[in-house]
Design a protein around this motif. Structure first.
Motif, mmCIF file in Angstrom:
data_model
loop_
_atom_site.group_PDB
_atom_site.id
_atom_site.type_symbol
_atom_site.label_atom_id
_atom_site.label_comp_id
_atom_site.label_asym_id
_atom_site.label_seq_id
_atom_site.Cartn_x
_atom_site.Cartn_y
_atom_site.Cartn_z
ATOM 1 N N THR A 147 118.672 48.371 -51.564
ATOM 2 C CA THR A 147 118.561 47.549 -50.352
ATOM 3 C C THR A 147 119.895 46.862 -50.071
ATOM 4 N N ALA A 148 120.503 46.327 -51.125
ATOM 5 C CA ALA A 148 121.792 45.642 -50.974
ATOM 6 C C ALA A 148 122.891 46.612 -50.552
ATOM 7 N N LEU A 149 122.924 47.792 -51.159
ATOM 8 C CA LEU A 149 123.944 48.783 -50.808
ATOM 9 C C LEU A 149 123.830 49.210 -49.347
ATOM 10 N N LYS A 150 122.595 49.357 -48.895
ATOM 11 C CA LYS A 150 122.378 49.749 -47.501
ATOM 12 C C LYS A 150 122.857 48.649 -46.556
ATOM 13 N N TRP A 151 122.616 47.387 -46.922
ATOM 14 C CA TRP A 151 123.035 46.268 -46.088
ATOM 15 C C TRP A 151 124.570 46.196 -46.013
ATOM 16 N N VAL A 152 125.225 46.471 -47.129
ATOM 17 C CA VAL A 152 126.690 46.463 -47.168
ATOM 18 C C VAL A 152 127.260 47.660 -46.402
#
Length: 1121
Positions: free
Chosen positions: A575-580
């Motif tokens: 989820t964090a990687l996608k947001w970044v």
């Protein structure tokens, strides 16, 4: 008896400054006086207090939060709140400036801009220093008069470190040329003296709470002096010193635990034996960012001792005991190829008791780690029964698990073994380790020199791993390929080691053992598991490199039960990687590719993080109050707290209730959930909290209006910890609508092109900066320092020069406004006035565009330097033309200059706005000007005028050079002179085909052209040298916005003849000419027409034929006066 006054005297050399010395300060003092006046006024009037639309103005839920933010635009920016163990450093102000300028831009865009600031106090640094002072007061008394200064102590030379702030919990110094010997900072009270704390007050800092009272006011002072647009109503200190923030942290931790983001279990963590708790990043004096490195520790059982070692062991009288040399390896899959075991001949090894029957031969450092990892029988108990020098172990025969040499292998010497890495024992696999292969070859060659039997170093080297590039003995292959002749070829060996590991791990296939035929990546964990299950190996961990706690303890790795945040858990990470990644533009903007890459690297690397400690300052873990929440774990979502802090308390300690008249005990977990949009309001929340519905709705409005965070700024060194934690926890706690929208990182700030360091004297606090240069000049220098994530540079010359620039600009503007009736009025002319008006439009639009893009260096370039340059050009053009500047344009310039500098130099702008332009309210309520579209034709004409004026000067110089070289010329610059300007409207015939090429390749949609393809086509046409500059000039005109139907029709876009005629009065005046003729010539250059009279004339000057449209030529001659 020596007094403490000796300490400051001896410290004088530590404060030798390499910074610039100012010679005159009258103008600076005038500007600073204005700054102080308006800083007080802004604070008094609450100019920077931003509020959400009230629920009376817009009832809660009458429209969605997103719709409200669209209707009433807002901006919310923060930076990492400073730690309260010192005053702010000039480098810290660089990060501040990015939020500060962002807030200024947002306000000028008509947004409600919120920039709050808190004070971080959690963790070890303050408590550790306070404890030191407790002991020092006992030793020397409250006034430290019992301290006897040493007669002579030499400070060891340290490498200057990039300092973030003036941190009184750390001190480094370096011998300078001026003083080879100085007093060493041995005690905490000396460090406090060195940073300016009066000796009589130092004992107060033995109470850690005093630090919380002392440094926040200094931070407020320094940021106020800097002109920061901070809403100080929302400030707070962390820890349980503020019961409201304490409740907020406990809520956050409870919710993370409920979400199963916080877990409990055994894990390896960096640990301080002295402090008796994990030592996390902010608890460290050295080693920030260092984590545990996990090894496979092999148990090499001793079969036969070398003589000297045997004597020591026999003297212990431990009948039936097992002794092991224990190397630590990262490559267990290669253990089939062990041919010997290395020790450092000069290293002292301990024999440590593991249990009643087993003893390990390792370094003391390794024993300290193992004692806290469940390896020894008793946790934390290190029992050393003997010491053996490495040289005395050489020749010992040991059993090497998995090795093909079942009879055992020998212990051999290796000079490069380090006692500070691993266990000090290294197992040798010369088939795949270039270091091992080079050492084995050297030992065999010089056996007598090393005092070993040659055959010990000549055991068979079996093939273990086959690689496509280097075969099945990659170490031997690489040693020969890189021409490595001895173990001393360290550079080549490092290269070989990296190549061998990458090739072996990613491309290698096992050719021996139970897992023969499997890829190394697959086989490695299987071999490790096999060794551990056979009790021939165990897991061992140690810090990747040296870590020292704030209490000066060299840390170890401990395997311990602890509460930890499960960072790295797959779904959370994705989820964090996608947001970044921000693929759809709706995620998080990182501004720079480097920042994005660092975030992705950190997210892929980071895993479980201890979130609790037992010592220091902080909030108690709500379900396990024996622990405190560690300093990086209570600092992840405090930006949300800013949104409602003023409703909770009026002071930073939460002693006086805020707007909401709410007590800390009323802020239950359910209340926080409601305020932060995690749940709806119900009767239970109202009845249990006893907070009025109107108050709860008002607090929720503040959060849902100002969130999400629009900008988070920080040094890029915080990406591996704080910023990644910040991202993870936001994603876990809040709905997606409130996830952070951007993170901007910066590098370190250099000072005058060198690293900032107290030890070298190249150092400045924010307080010193603003005292020396004032706020506005300092801010300009910070804007000029740079915008990327690379290190920036604060040039004192830039700050100093801008004191004079701002002072003179203010005086000029005041004079023009005062004397405006003396300026020209009426219609604007089509030359000087039209060009200046268009210049202001172009520069103003550029400045606003760069401000919006957060490119503050480029914005400053336009808003200050280029706009002043345009004014100067206009002033000179009017003077040259013998006319006054136009009143309307001068006043427009003054207003535009004021508005464009409001972001970077707000005090100067406020003075101009209120006292010179007589505007009714603060410039902080003003807006960026709405500017007309730029007239590309006038911009081209302006460039032509500037270039032509410059070319006239150059042309006269060229004629004089010919005369100086003895070439025939009758021109005498001392006699009356006439200038003839040759122009033409005829384009050279060779250019037509390149016009056609541009027509074919120019893409009007993207305003671009494929340069690579263009260059290739021009090259094939055979006229690269003259064609490329011509084509590039046309391309530049197209990209500047000139209409394609003008440029590609071989038109200039302006009337060159008219422009030259308009320039004639100015050229005559500025160059002191008797006459100036403009002649329009044909392509042959033999005949011309006088542009002013229309008379046809013969042309005899050869250079007339060199004239091209837009590129006139010039000829000077003497005439009768």
């Amino acid at each position: 008896m020596a007094t403490t006054s000796a300490v400051p005297e001896a410290l004088e050399n530590l404060h030798i400054s390499k910074t610039k010395e100012l010679k005159g300060t009258e103008k600076r003092d005038t500007l600073i006086a204005i700054e102080k006046k308006y800083q007080a006024k802004w604070q008094e009037e609450g100019i920077f207090q931003a509020n959400a639309p009230t629920t009376t103005e817009v009832p809660l839920h009458s429209i969605s939060a997103a719709e409200l933010r669209e209707k009433e635009p807002k901006w919310f920016g923060t930076m990492a709140y400073p730690y309260m163990n010192g005053t702010l450093h000039a480098g810290h102000s660089f990060s501040v400036s990015k939020v500060e300028f962002g807030a200024g831009v947002a306000a000028m865009q008509g947004k409600r801009a919120l920039f709050p600031m808190g004070f971080h106090c959690t963790g070890m640094p303050i408590k550790a220093c306070a404890d030191k002072l407790v002991n020092e007061v006992k030793m020397f008394g409250k006034d430290f008069s019992g301290y006897k200064a040493p007669t002579e102590a030499v400070i060891e030379e340290n490498k200057p470190e990039q300092a973030k702030r003036e941190d009184v919990t750390k001190f480094t110094a370096k011998k300078g040329k001026a003083a080879a010997k100085q007093v060493k900072m041995q005690y905490q009270f000396q460090i406090m003296q060195a940073v300016g704390v009066p000796t009589e007050d130092i004992h107060l800092f033995a109470d850690p709470q005093h630090w919380l009272k002392h440094f926040p006011p200094l931070t407020i002072r320094d940021l106020t002096n800097f002109g920061c647009r901070v809403d100080w109503r929302r400030s707070f200190v962390t820890t349980d010193a503020n019961p409201y923030y304490d409740a907020f942290v406990r809520w956050q931790m409870n919710r993370l635990k409920e979400l199963e983001k916080i877990k409990f279990g055994k894990r390896y963590t960096i640990y301080s034996i002295k402090d008796g708790q994990p030592c996390m990043d902010h608890d460290r004096a050295e080693g920030e960012g260092v984590g545990p490195q996990e090894y496979t520790a092999l148990k090499l059982k001793v079969k036969t001792w070398a003589d000297k070692a045997g004597e020591i062991i026999n003297g212990l009288k431990l009948e039936g005991a097992n002794f092991y040399l224990v190397p630590a390896t990262l490559r267990p899959e290669t253990m089939y190829g062990q041919t010997c075991c290395f020790v450092g001949p000069k290293i002292n090894y301990g024999v440590f008791k593991v249990n009643d029957n087993d003893y390990f031969v390792i370094t003391n450092r390794a024993a300290r780690n193992m004692a806290y990892q469940g390896v020894f029988a008793k946790e934390g108990n290190i029992e050393q029964v003997a010491e053996i020098q490495g040289a005395d172990l050489v020749g010992t025969l040991v059993n090497a698990p998995l090795s093909i040499h079942k009879e055992g292998v020998r212990v051999l010497p290796m000079e490069t073994v380090l006692p500070t890495k691993g266990t000090g024992v290294v197992t040798s696999v010369p088939s795949d380790s270039p270091d091992d292969y080079a050492t084995i070859m050297d030992l065999a060659k010089k056996a007598e020199y090393y005092g070993i039997q040659k055959e010990w170093a000549e055991l068979e080297i079996p093939a273990i791993i086959n690689t496509p590039s280097y075969g099945d003995k990659c170490a031997e292959f690489l040693v020969k390929k890189l021409k490595i002749s001895s173990p001393k070829d360290t550079k080549q060996l490092e290269e070989a080691k990296e190549l061998a590991y990458k090739e072996g791990f990613y491309q290698g296939t096992m050719v021996i053992g139970e897992f023969k035929g499997e890829k190394v990546e697959t086989a490695k964990p299987k071999v490790r598991k096999q060794l551990i299950e056979a009790e021939e190996a165990f897991v061992y961990s140690e810090p990747e490199r040296k870590v020292v706690s704030r209490s000066a303890d060299e840390c170890i790795v401990s395997l311990m039960d602890q509460w930890y945040l499960d960072y790295g858990e797959e779904s959370w990470k994705q989820t964090a990687l996608k947001w970044v990644e921000n693929k759809d533009g709706k995620g998080m903007d990182t501004y720079y590719v480097e920042t994005k890459n660092m975030f992705e690297g950190s997210l892929n690397w980071l895993n479980q993080w201890a979130c609790a400690r037992s010592f220091g300052l902080g909030s108690k873990l709500p379900w396990d109050p024996q622990f405190l929440v560690e300093s990086l774990s209570d600092s992840t979502i405090y930006m949300a707290y800013y949104t409602i802090a003023h409703y909770l308390h009026k002071d930073i300690f939460g002693r006086e209730k805020g707007l909401g008249n709410v007590g800390p005990e009323q802020m239950t977990d359910e209340v926080w959930d409601y305020v932060f949009c995690r749940k709806d309001l119900d009767d239970k929340i109202l009845s249990e909290s006893k907070i009025p519905k109107e108050t709860l709705e008002s607090m929720r409005r503040e959060f849902e209006y100002f969130y999400p965070l629009d900008l988070r700024t920080s040094g890029k060194d915080l990406i591996p910890n704080h910023l990644t934690f910040f991202l993870y926890v936001h994603l876990a706690i809040f709905p997606p609508e409130y996830w952070p929208r951007s993170v901007r990182t910066n590098g370190h700030l250099m000072l005058n092109g060198e690293k900032m360091s107290k030890s070298t004297g190249n150092f400045m606090t924010l307080h010193e900066m603003t005292a020396k240069y004032g706020a506005d000049a300092s801010r300009i220098a910070l804007a000029d320092a740079g915008d990327g994530s690379n290190d920036a540079n604060f040039e004192e010359d830039v700050a100093d020069n801008n004191i004079l620039r701002l002072f003179n600009l203010r005086e000029w503007c005041e004079e023009q406004v005062r004397d405006q009736d003396q300026r020209r009025s009426g219609e604007l002319n089509s030359f000087q006035d039209a060009l200046f008006q268009n210049d202001m439009n172009a520069i103003g639009r550029e400045a606003v565009e760069q401000y919006t893009a957060t490119n503050y260096k480029l914005a400053l370039k336009a808003a200050l330097y280029e706009l002043i340059s345009a004014r100067d050009f206009y002033r000179e053009a009017c003077a040259a033309g013998g006319i006054e500047m136009h009143k309307d344009l001068v006043l427009r310039y003054v207003e535009l200059q004021t508005l464009l500098l409001a972001v970077v130099a707000p005090h100067w702008a406020e003075y101009m706005w209120l006292e010179v332009l007589k505007k009714p309210e603060t410039i902080h309520r003003a807006r960026f000007p709405v500017l007309p579209d730029v007239d590309a034709t006038l911009s081209t004409k302006r460039d032509y005028v500037r270039n032509t004026a410059s070319s006239v000067t150059s042309a006269e110089g060229q004629q004089l050079k010919k005369k100086a070289k003895g070439k025939e010329t009758s021109f005498d610059p001392r006699k009356p002179r006439k200038l003839t300007v040759f122009m033409t409207t005829t384009w050279p015939s060779w250019q037509a085909k390149y016009i056609d090429l541009l027509k074919e390749m120019w893409d009007p949609a993207t305003q671009s052209i494929n340069d690579k393809e263009l260059g290739a086509k021009i090259g094939k046409m055979g006229e690269m040298k003259k064609a490329m500059p011509y084509v590039q000039g046309l391309k530049k005109r197209l990209q500047s916005g000139e209409p394609a139907d003008v440029v590609l029709a071989q038109k200039l876009g302006f009337d060159e003849k008219e422009t030259l005629l308009q320039m004639v009065p100015g050229l005559e005046r500025t160059s002191g000419l008797t006459a100036c003729d403009i002649l329009e010539v044909g392509e042959s250059g033999k005949k011309g027409v006088n542009a002013a009279t229309g008379q046809e004339v013969e042309v005899t000057v050869p250079l007339a034929e060199n004239a091209r449209p837009g590129h006139p030529t010039f000829f000077f001659e003497n005439v009768q006066a």
